[in-house]
Design a protein around this motif. Structure first.
Motif, PDB file in Angstrom:
ATOM      1  N   ASN A 156       0.833  -1.206   0.000  1.00 24.27           N
ATOM      2  CA  ASN A 156       0.000   0.000   0.000  1.00 24.27           C
ATOM      3  C   ASN A 156       0.869   1.258   0.000  1.00 24.27           C
ATOM      4  O   ASN A 156       0.586   2.240  -0.692  1.00 24.27           O
ATOM      5  N   ALA A 157       1.969   1.234   0.778  1.00 28.88           N
ATOM      6  CA  ALA A 157       2.889   2.376   0.819  1.00 28.88           C
ATOM      7  C   ALA A 157       3.601   2.539  -0.515  1.00 28.88           C
ATOM      8  O   ALA A 157       3.796   3.667  -1.007  1.00 28.88           O
ATOM      9  N   ARG A 158       4.000   1.430  -1.127  1.00 23.83           N
ATOM     10  CA  ARG A 158       4.686   1.524  -2.421  1.00 23.83           C
ATOM     11  C   ARG A 158       3.789   2.166  -3.481  1.00 23.83           C
ATOM     12  O   ARG A 158       4.225   3.045  -4.238  1.00 23.83           O
ATOM     13  N   ASP A 159       2.524   1.739  -3.540  1.00 25.55           N
ATOM     14  CA  ASP A 159       1.609   2.297  -4.533  1.00 25.55           C
ATOM     15  C   ASP A 159       1.314   3.763  -4.274  1.00 25.55           C
ATOM     16  O   ASP A 159       0.906   4.493  -5.186  1.00 25.55           O
ATOM     17  N   ALA A 160       1.487   4.222  -3.018  1.00 26.40           N
ATOM     18  CA  ALA A 160       1.243   5.634  -2.700  1.00 26.40           C
ATOM     19  C   ALA A 160       2.425   6.515  -3.053  1.00 26.40           C
ATOM     20  O   ALA A 160       2.340   7.742  -2.948  1.00 26.40           O
ATOM     21  N   MET A 161       3.578   5.911  -3.443  1.00 30.64           N
ATOM     22  CA  MET A 161       4.782   6.687  -3.781  1.00 30.64           C
ATOM     23  C   MET A 161       5.275   6.310  -5.178  1.00 30.64           C
ATOM     24  O   MET A 161       6.362   5.730  -5.336  1.00 30.64           O
ATOM     25  N   PRO A 162       4.492   6.599  -6.229  1.00 28.60           N
ATOM     26  CA  PRO A 162       4.915   6.205  -7.585  1.00 28.60           C
ATOM     27  C   PRO A 162       6.197   6.888  -8.034  1.00 28.60           C
ATOM     28  O   PRO A 162       6.912   6.367  -8.882  1.00 28.60           O
ATOM     29  N   GLU A 163       6.494   8.057  -7.504  1.00 25.37           N
ATOM     30  CA  GLU A 163       7.699   8.780  -7.893  1.00 25.37           C
ATOM     31  C   GLU A 163       8.800   8.627  -6.850  1.00 25.37           C
ATOM     32  O   GLU A 163       9.782   9.374  -6.856  1.00 25.37           O
ATOM     33  N   GLY A 164       8.640   7.706  -5.920  1.00 21.54           N
ATOM     34  CA  GLY A 164       9.655   7.474  -4.913  1.00 21.54           C
ATOM     35  C   GLY A 164       9.344   8.196  -3.615  1.00 21.54           C
ATOM     36  O   GLY A 164       8.437   9.018  -3.525  1.00 21.54           O
ATOM     37  N   GLY A 165      10.102   7.869  -2.587  1.00 19.48           N
ATOM     38  CA  GLY A 165       9.878   8.494  -1.287  1.00 19.48           C
ATOM     39  C   GLY A 165      10.587   7.704  -0.199  1.00 19.48           C
ATOM     40  O   GLY A 165      11.614   7.061  -0.455  1.00 19.48           O
ATOM     41  N   MET A 187       4.402   0.334  13.456  1.00 18.93           N
ATOM     42  CA  MET A 187       4.003   1.534  12.710  1.00 18.93           C
ATOM     43  C   MET A 187       4.699   1.551  11.357  1.00 18.93           C
ATOM     44  O   MET A 187       5.924   1.380  11.265  1.00 18.93           O
ATOM     45  N   VAL A 188       3.911   1.742  10.297  1.00 22.56           N
ATOM     46  CA  VAL A 188       4.423   1.835   8.925  1.00 22.56           C
ATOM     47  C   VAL A 188       4.005   3.190   8.364  1.00 22.56           C
ATOM     48  O   VAL A 188       2.813   3.494   8.292  1.00 22.56           O
ATOM     49  N   SER A 189       4.986   4.011   7.969  1.00 19.51           N
ATOM     50  CA  SER A 189       4.713   5.366   7.470  1.00 19.51           C
ATOM     51  C   SER A 189       5.333   5.529   6.100  1.00 19.51           C
ATOM     52  O   SER A 189       6.387   4.951   5.794  1.00 19.51           O
ATOM     53  N   ASP A 190       4.660   6.326   5.270  1.00 19.58           N
ATOM     54  CA  ASP A 190       5.220   6.651   3.955  1.00 19.58           C
ATOM     55  C   ASP A 190       5.110   8.152   3.722  1.00 19.58           C
ATOM     56  O   ASP A 190       4.412   8.863   4.444  1.00 19.58           O
ATOM     57  N   THR A 191       5.825   8.617   2.713  1.00 21.02           N
ATOM     58  CA  THR A 191       5.803  10.044   2.345  1.00 21.02           C
ATOM     59  C   THR A 191       5.058  10.231   1.034  1.00 21.02           C
ATOM     60  O   THR A 191       5.402  11.099   0.243  1.00 21.02           O
ATOM     61  N   GLY A 192       4.024   9.415   0.830  1.00 16.78           N
ATOM     62  CA  GLY A 192       3.298   9.407  -0.435  1.00 16.78           C
ATOM     63  C   GLY A 192       2.223  10.465  -0.539  1.00 16.78           C
ATOM     64  O   GLY A 192       2.247  11.506   0.130  1.00 16.78           O
ATOM     65  N   ILE A 193       1.214  10.173  -1.369  1.00 14.58           N
ATOM     66  CA  ILE A 193       0.197  11.159  -1.742  1.00 14.58           C
ATOM     67  C   ILE A 193      -0.811  11.402  -0.639  1.00 14.58           C
ATOM     68  O   ILE A 193      -1.518  12.403  -0.631  1.00 14.58           O
TER      69      ILE A 193
END
Length: 1001
Positions: free
Chosen positions: A754-763, A794-800
């Motif tokens: 889910n985090a990978r798909d939220a960061m298509p341009e990287g992060g 806890m899993v965090s992303d810098t996505g959309i």
């Protein structure tokens, strides 16, 4: 020259004039001096209030700055620095124009992010506030200085960003514009007289700020030495000085102490003396005019007073003499002796007339006096017997010589009992009040008090306790010794009961758990109780006098409020639900009932509102609705998956049997491979459905979550690609959890994807573990959670990120924002099902453009993690034993029977539990193993197995199911030692499980 006598007419006239003019002049002069003194005191009080306002203003700036920096420190992109960090800081700077810049620096002082662009590298390590932030690891305030990037005067603030080990990984910096710090001086200009000055000095006397242009000294120039020595020595006081503009002012000074100012600072308020003492000057001039008028009037009185002082007393003497000569012995001149010579003459005349009259009237007067005394005694007795109370006369020994007729109703005793000494007043006073009454009486007599009032209790003759009010008039003899008291006793029992009831009512309102608000008929708040203060954040002083519209959140339209007021103005009770805003800006929900109050004429005079904070209740209801919806969808999904698993078991089983027959046909093997892959994909989908529905059997172990993270983070780093940086923060104090390793792996994998798909341009992907203790206060904010010790993942992303609508549906099955070919929408639903199946909780935090964070809580256990033992694969073997097979699905039963028979076993098939029990009773001695489906008609597998074991306690058994409906375990967790075979299964898996159970001792 004749001697001037005090009683002469001339002396009296002069004394009269002086008594009028001289005291008036002294009074006017004293009044003018008092007004000047009050003006100075008011100026001093105003200066103190302005200084307090300055401190409050700066403390507000301090709290706001700390809150902003704390917010920035929580945002991952800020800590990384770079272009994205600069853009975010620039947006913050645009929203907070009172700051010159926001920046972030590494621990070595190098600035890696700034809202204001800079060309050359900037290092803040030399700044004192930066050093203190690194040293103390807390929010730090700097001093006035010129910014390294902006080049403008500012106050810098530092806030540490701590990693999991508590070390400072970065420092977030805010530069506050100095002009905003001193802005309060402009705001206070309207509160001081015209042409006043406000000046702020540093510890050396240099001017830091002033408004308007400084009249006593220039900005940045030191204050005249003599003045500043006095200021720095006295800290608080005043002096008069002439400014550069020639205006004389009264300068009031004080030191300024606040959290924002670490060095010694001073504030001066200069108020023009012309304006300060203008009122006293005008008052003095007006009084002088009055004095002149009074003096003229006194002279006129002396001129025209001759008639009163001479002609009138002489005329009075002549008239009295004529009446006396005519036989009127009551004739008197009526002049007092203060008239000097005329007064003395008048006195002698009156004494002569009086002697003549006294002999004639003596007998008549004695008779009249006796009659009057008798009438007075009768009136006094009637008065004492009819006053609303009991009149008495008491003495030092507490005896009573007189007592009114009301003594019976009040005390139950007769007047004779008191006056005869049979009853003493102090014997009927309540024992708990006696010493207090006696001490009050002693104190009054010591101080020679004329009156004494006390409220105390007495015990009536019948034992009933009554409250009385005792009003005493204390009488003393000529030597000042107490003689007796005349008193009035009032029975105030009913009044005290009313006061106590009113006090209890007020206490109930004050201590009520619900907020109570009283307004007038225009809606202006007149009273709020402490619960209102606790719920809204507004103090009673802040709320009283305001309209309840200060709580409006904007969630209700005007039609809502019009309907409310229409109901109330009709005199009806209004009940409803509000979404309101607290003082700190946060929203809360409340149920309210508003009631109109009417006066004796029926007019509405007030409104009373009883309000109950239901924010947590609404949150809990939302969670319950969500759980019910997920449960209903899960029930449907579980049922579908169960039936589908039976079908897949047949597909996979017969496919493997067909593969054995067609071992030499490559094309047929390729087709069978395709069928197997499709069946495996279908089996994966059913497992996801069962996991979401919490009907998948789990095999819990004592697990260290960090091991699972370490096993999978390397794999995900390869899947994510080079554009995504994977970082982990695994706390050493991470407690053990009781969980299924495979399902925890599935949670991680779904959150990773889910985090990978939220960061298509990287992060950046952050994975963190640690311990959490949920206390009563935390659970009060999240009522669907339970107190206790937890391990969090806890899993965090810098996505959309996600908006509110997406967050509300993120865990719904088949809900997805991805393209149709990018996923099934079951990933986060599966995560939700696994977390709930492990009695855990999951929270999601996300904003559009700000990334997402999923935080999962698992209950912690005290046991250490289990050690994993690798399982070796063994070849499949058959046997000659007899096996009882029961399954209501004909396809599964036929397939399993065929597989077991081909391995050499004797198979007794049954269609349900009752048929299986009958076969066992017929062939029990020959049956070595029973294989039972969990859910069957007429009798389930568990019940059937228990019936068989009553006859053969050592009987071995295997249970099969597409899912377990709580038949052999609780909450779908396998009990230790329970053999289980989950559908779909292959012939090899069935054969190995059967052989394993038969060989087991």
């Amino acid at each position: 020259m004749p001697k001037l006598s005090f009683s002469s007419i001339r002396a009296r006239l002069i004394l009269w004039a002086l008594l009028v003019i001289v005291p008036s002049g002294v009074l006017f002069y004293s009044h003018a001096r008092e007004m000047r003194h009050h003006a100075v005191e008011r100026a001093r009080e105003d200066a103190s209030s302005l200084i307090n306002f300055a401190v409050i203003h700066e403390e507000k700036i301090l709290r706001e700055t700390q809150q902003i920096l704390a917010t920035l420190a929580e945002i991952p992109v800020v800590v990384q620095g770079g272009e994205r960090c600069d853009e975010l800081l620039a947006r913050f700077l645009k929203n907070y124009p009172r700051y010159l810049n926001f920046s972030v620096a590494r621990p070595d002082g190098l600035v890696i992010g700034s809202a204001i662009p800079f060309k050359e590298p900037v290092n803040a390590s030399g700044r004192l506030y930066f050093q203190e932030t690194l040293k103390n690891r807390e929010f730090t305030i700097g001093q006035y200085q010129v910014g390294l990037i902006t080049g403008k005067p500012a106050i810098n603030f530092g806030y540490p960003v701590l990693d999991n080990e508590g070390k400072v990984s970065a420092v977030v910096i805010a530069a506050l514009d100095l002009s905003h710090v001193t802005k309060f001086e402009y705001e206070l200009d309207v509160q001081t007289p015209a042409n006043s000055t406000h000046v702020k000095l540093d510890r050396n006397g240099a001017v830091l700020a002033s408004y308007p242009a400084v009249q006593l000294l220039g900005r940045g120039n030191p204050l005249e030495k003599s003045y500043f020595e006095r200021i720095s020595k006295e800290k608080k006081g005043m002096f008069e000085a002439v400014g550069a503009d020639g205006v004389e002012r009264l300068y009031l000074f004080s030191d300024l102490g606040s959290t924002l100012h670490k060095a010694d600072l001073y504030i001066l308020f200069g108020i023009p003396t012309s304006g300060l003492f203008a009122e006293s000057g005008r008052e003095l001039a007006r009084n002088l005019v009055i004095l002149a008028v009074v003096s003229m009037f006194a002279l006129a009185m002396m001129w025209f007073g001759g008639n009163f002082l001479f002609l009138r007393p002489i005329g009075a003497l002549v008239g009295a003499s004529k009446r006396l000569a005519a036989g009127d012995l009551t004739a008197r001149s009526g002049l007092p002796p203060t008239y000097g010579e005329l007064g003395e003459l008048s006195r002698v005349f009156d004494e002569m007339a009086g002697e003549l009259e006294r002999g004639q009237d003596e007998s008549r007067r004695m008779l009249e006096v006796a009659v009057e005394k008798q009438e007075l005694g009768n009136r006094l007795l009637s008065l004492t017997n009819n006053v609303p109370g009991m009149v008495y006369r008491g003495h030092r020994d507490w005896s009573v010589s007189f007592i009114g007729a009301e003594v019976g109703p009040v005390t139950g005793y007769t007047a004779e009992e008191f006056t005869s000494g049979a009853v003493s007043w102090k014997t009927i006073i309540h024992p708990d009040d006696l010493e207090e009454v006696k001490e009050a009486f002693r104190k009054a007599t010591r101080e020679k008090s004329a009156t004494l009032r006390r409220e105390y209790r007495i015990r009536r003759k019948d034992g009933v306790i009554r409250w009385i009010e005792d009003r005493r008039q204390l009488i003393y003899d000529e030597s000042g010794t107490f003689s007796y008291v005349d008193g009035l006793l009032l029975d105030i029992t009913e009044r005290r009961r009313g006061e106590e009831n009113q006090a209890r009512l007020a206490m109930a309102v004050e201590q009520s758990g619900e907020a109570v608000v009283v307004t007038d008929r225009e809606g202006v708040i007149q009273y709020v109780n402490p619960s209102f203060e606790r719920v809204t954040g507004y103090s009673r002083e802040e709320a009283v006098g305001k309209n309840p519209r200060v709580l409006r959140s904007g969630k209700h339209d005007e039609a809502f409020y019009r309907g409310l007021w229409d109901t109330l103005t009709r005199g009806e009770v209004w009940s409803g639900h509000f979404i309101n805003r607290k003082k700190d800006g946060s929203l809360y929900e409340e149920d309210a009932t508003i009631t109109p109050l009417r006066d004796s004429s029926g007019e509405i005079v007030n409104f009373v509102a009883a309000k109950r904070d239901v924010t947590n209740l609404m949150l809990l209801e939302k969670q319950v609705r969500m759980a019910q919806k997920m449960e209903s969808v899960g029930t449907l999904a579980g049922g579908i998956a169960h039936d589908f698993n039976n079908a897949l078991t047949g597909i996979m089983g017969y496919g493997e049997l067909l593969r054995m027959r067609l071992a030499g046909d490559p094309k047929a093997q390729a087709d069978l491979d395709a069928i197997s892959r499709a069946a495996e994909r279908s089996a994966t989908l059913t497992r996801q459905l069962l996991t979401f529905a919490r009907r998948q059997v789990v095999e819990p172990v004592n697990l260290d979550v960090r091991d699972v993270v370490n096993d999978h983070v390397k794999f995900f780093a390869k899947v994510a690609g080079e554009l995504i940086e994977v970082r982990t923060f695994l706390a050493e104090e991470t407690p053990t959890v009781r969980a299924d390793r495979g399902q925890i792996q599935q949670v991680l994998m779904n959150l990773y994807l889910n985090a990978r798909d939220a960061m298509p341009e990287g992060g950046q992907l952050l994975v963190e573990t640690g311990a959490a203790a949920l206390d009563e206060e935390y659970v009060r904010s999240y009522p669907y959670m339970k107190q206790g010790r937890y391990t969090f993942l806890m899993v965090s992303d810098t996505g959309i990120g996600m908006d509110e609508a997406t967050r509300d549906r993120v865990f719904e099955p088949f809900f997805t924002t991805k393209a149709p070919d990018k996923g099934t929408g079951l990933g986060l639903s599966v995560v939700y099902g696994i977390v709930k199946q492990h009695n855990g909780f999951i929270h999601v935090y996300s904003e559009p453009g700000m990334g997402s964070t999923f935080k999962v809580y698992f209950p912690a256990v005290e046991d250490p993690p289990d050690v994993r033992v690798p399982v070796k694969a063994e070849p499949v073997r058959g046997g000659r034993e007899t096996i009882l097979l029961a399954d209501d699905d004909e396809l599964i039963r036929t397939l399993s029977e065929r597989i077991l028979k081909e391995l050499g076993y004797t198979v007794l098939p049954a269609r349900n539990g009752e048929e299986a029990v009958d076969l066992f009773r017929q062939h029990g001695e020959d049956i070595a193993l029973v294989v039972l489906d969990v859910v069957m008609p007429r009798m389930g597998g568990k019940e059937a197995f228990e019936a068989m074991r009553k006859e053969t306690p050592g009987l071995k058994g295997i249970f099969m199911s597409g899912y377990s409906a709580d038949a052999i375990h609780k909450a779908f967790v396998i009990r230790p030692g329970t053999p289980f075979l989950g559908k779909p299964f292959s012939p090899t898996v069935l054969a190995r499980k059967v052989r394993e159970m038969l060989d087991k001792t």
